[in-house]
Design a protein around this motif. Structure first.
Motif, short mmCIF file in Angstrom:
data_model
loop_
_atom_site.label_atom_id
_atom_site.label_comp_id
_atom_site.label_asym_id
_atom_site.label_seq_id
_atom_site.Cartn_x
_atom_site.Cartn_y
_atom_site.Cartn_z
N HIS A 8 54.89 26.18 14.77
CA HIS A 8 54.08 27.56 15.20
C HIS A 8 52.52 27.51 14.02
O HIS A 8 52.94 26.76 12.57
N SER A 10 49.20 29.24 13.93
CA SER A 10 47.67 31.23 14.43
C SER A 10 46.58 30.58 12.70
O SER A 10 46.86 30.03 12.25
N ASP A 13 45.78 36.38 12.38
CA ASP A 13 46.66 36.81 13.58
C ASP A 13 46.67 36.43 14.40
O ASP A 13 47.79 36.32 16.02
N GLU A 14 46.30 35.58 15.02
CA GLU A 14 45.52 34.71 15.90
C GLU A 14 46.45 33.60 16.20
O GLU A 14 46.37 32.66 15.57
N PRO A 15 47.53 33.59 17.59
CA PRO A 15 48.76 32.29 17.60
C PRO A 15 47.51 31.00 18.56
O PRO A 15 47.21 31.90 18.96
N ARG A 18 52.84 28.01 19.58
CA ARG A 18 53.63 28.68 19.53
C ARG A 18 54.98 28.17 20.25
O ARG A 18 54.78 27.40 21.48
#
Length: 255
Positions: A8, A10, A13-15, A18
């Motif tokens: 993961h 990011s 807060d923006e991925p 994933r």
């Protein structure tokens, strides 16, 4: 050779990636496909050790790649020699006074003898039609020539893994054909990112597609994906719209 486990990444807060799980064997020809913003460049930077996953693991040649490992000079030099990345914008990679010095720079960091450096530079300059430009400043080159110079400056290292981020973006059709031929001649593992569906089958034989949700949507043969209309639409690489007066749909490919 390369394994990504439940990876993961990011930004805030923006991925951007994933739950990515991938294995890449030595010598494979990989095409990384996806619309802009799907995470292709981020994935390449993680494999190149420029970014590190927020969760999950990156294993290269049996060793875990993480930020603290790069404090070890022996690991850092070996990794930087073996895994190289061509950025989408070649101008961010150029900073030396001449084309020759640009191609020789990384070899000098490895403390090779000047005669071996000269031989490697001249060999790749010949392959890339840069011999006549060796004394010129890189900023005087055309964008396509800069792209070739950056790629040549990576190949002098004789890497095991070559990562290319949208390498055809600044090349004319003739140069694109030359690049395709070159990639198939190289013995190293190649991972080439693109959003150009029409080039996918020419750049490799295994396709990894990142969806708009930043997950791996597809991993398999190129032609099987290209024939799968539903998968293309899901990846954002094809879209439909209703025609006036009926329920018929018109398909647009994003080349």
């Amino acid at each position: 050779m390369i394994e990504l486990r439940n990876l993961h990444y990011s930004y805030g807060d923006e991925p951007l990636l994933r739950d990515v799980n991938l294995k890449i064997e030595e010598g494979e020809r990989i095409v990384l496909l996806g619309v802009n913003g799907s995470g292709k460049s981020t994935l390449l930077k993680i494999v190149n050790g420029l970014l590190f996953p927020k969760k999950g693991e990156y294993i290269y040649s049996g060793e875990k790649v993480e930020e603290k490992r790069f404090k070890d000079r022996a690991f850092r030099e070996r990794f930087r020699k073996e895994v190289v990345l061509l950025f989408q914008n070649p101008e961010v990679m150029l900073f030396n006074a001449t084309v020759y010095d640009e191609m020789a720079f990384s070899l000098r960091q490895l403390r090779l003898k000047e005669e071996e450096i000269r031989q490697r530079v001249l060999f790749w300059a010949e392959q890339f039609d840069l011999i006549s430009l060796l004394k010129k400043p890189p900023f005087e080159l055309s964008l396509g020539q800069k792209q070739k110079l950056c790629l040549a400056s990576l190949l002098v290292l004789q890497p095991r893994v070559l990562l290319l981020d949208e390498p055809t973006a600044h090349l004319d059709p003739k140069s694109v054909g030359w690049l395709v031929d070159l990639l198939w001649e190289l013995s190293c593992t190649t991972v080439v990112s693109t959003h150009n569906l029409s080039l996918a089958s020419e750049l490799g034989d295994r396709l990894i597609v990142l969806g708009e949700d930043h997950c791996v949507l597809y991993d398999g043969e190129v032609n099987a994906f290209v024939r799968n209309r539903e998968m293309l639409i899901k990846a954002g690489l094809m879209h439909t719209h209703k025609r006036r007066g009926g329920e018929d749909y018109h398909i647009h490919y994003f080349w």
